[in-house]
Scaffold this active site. Sequence first.
Site, PDB file in Angstrom:
ATOM      1  N   ASP A   9       6.080  -5.136   0.253  1.00 30.85           N
ATOM      2  CA  ASP A   9       5.242  -5.798  -0.743  1.00 30.85           C
ATOM      3  C   ASP A   9       5.101  -4.880  -1.965  1.00 30.85           C
ATOM      4  O   ASP A   9       5.347  -3.674  -1.882  1.00 30.85           O
ATOM      5  CB  ASP A   9       3.882  -6.093  -0.098  1.00 30.85           C
ATOM      6  CG  ASP A   9       2.904  -6.738  -1.046  1.00 30.85           C
ATOM      7  OD1 ASP A   9       3.323  -7.619  -1.818  1.00 30.85           O
ATOM      8  OD2 ASP A   9       1.717  -6.360  -1.019  1.00 30.85           O
ATOM      9  N   ASP A  11       2.265  -5.263  -4.989  1.00 24.67           N
ATOM     10  CA  ASP A  11       0.875  -5.018  -5.378  1.00 24.67           C
ATOM     11  C   ASP A  11       0.010  -4.749  -4.146  1.00 24.67           C
ATOM     12  O   ASP A  11      -0.007  -5.538  -3.198  1.00 24.67           O
ATOM     13  CB  ASP A  11       0.317  -6.211  -6.149  1.00 24.67           C
ATOM     14  CG  ASP A  11       1.136  -6.523  -7.397  1.00 24.67           C
ATOM     15  OD1 ASP A  11       2.003  -5.699  -7.757  1.00 24.67           O
ATOM     16  OD2 ASP A  11       0.923  -7.589  -8.003  1.00 24.67           O
TER      17      ASP A  11
END
Length: 374
Positions: A9, A11
């Site tokens: 991922d 953020d």
Amino acid sequence: MKKKVLFIDRDGTLVIEPPVDYQLDSLEKLEFYPKVFRNLGFIRSKLDFEFVMVTNQDGLGTSSFPEETFWPAHNLMLKTLAGEGITFDDILIDRSMPEDCASTRKPRTGMLTKYISNPEYDLEGSFVIGDRPTDVELAKNIGCRAIYLQESIDLLKEKGLETYCALATTDWDRVAEFLFAGERRAEIRRTTKETDILVALNLDGKGTCDISTGLGFFDHMLEQIGKHSGMDLTIRVKGDLEVDEHHTIEDTAIALGECIYQALGSKRGIERYGYALPMDDCLCRVCLDFGGRPWLVWDAEFKREKIGEMPTEMFLHFFKSLSDAAKMNLNIKAEGQNEHHKIEGIFKALARALKMALKRDIYHFELPSSKGVL
């Protein structure tokens, strides 16, 4: 050999997710996740994972999130990571909104079709790394496990996803240690005519304890080991307490020692040595060495016959059995007037010594011995 992948991922994982609007849409908002450079660079250089960034960017390319505000910060992030040896084999960005229910939006798998059912990839040996339950759900959906960048898994339990979480932590040091050296877990079942004992532990845990021996004071002492060493510790004992306490205490020590020894594995990178703790009116010193040669030096006297339901004569016997089974050298000395404080101090000192000795450094992953064997 099949390829393994880290589906990472963005953020909240590589960079700090901006509060309020959750959009990294300016250079001023770009802030990297603590310790990500050293550890992700280490993983990239030492392990054979492909790196694939998988990120939802709500409404990217619309008036709510124009592309010209997205790419400068994103490209600077990639450039900075690349400067530390961290590059990505693929970058997958979904631009939809949650209400669109797009097949490409995490936790759905539309962006990952090239990896699913592809004989070139080992998804069972791959991981999703992210900070949201949707990242763990993505891991479930593609047949791998997740590294969840949160301290608590309560949200995962609410959603029935906890079994797909291989590790929960907010520390990239732990992520790198887990991927490079694995978790140090073990489980021992010891069954005799006198006792039936289960010991399960994780040396890299958080001090969570679940202990039941039938002896309340003994439970309290064993909880000190888990709590103050940081290991997760489960001990379940059914013993012949109708005879006396001897077999329950001795066999628990043996099973616990064997479990610690098994979980230690190769001992590479560990500190090996540990020591000490004072408590109230008592001074309790515990020094230990995981050198593979069991030995106990015991210098502690108790005037009472029992503390709680636990015979004080069994204290020495417990630590001797533990030392033998864990193949560790123990030197224990206690001074003081309060008998309860004295033995509790010994158990806490043991726990702190264990914490020190079991600490592992993957950046110096050597055997702590000039002989080359422990």
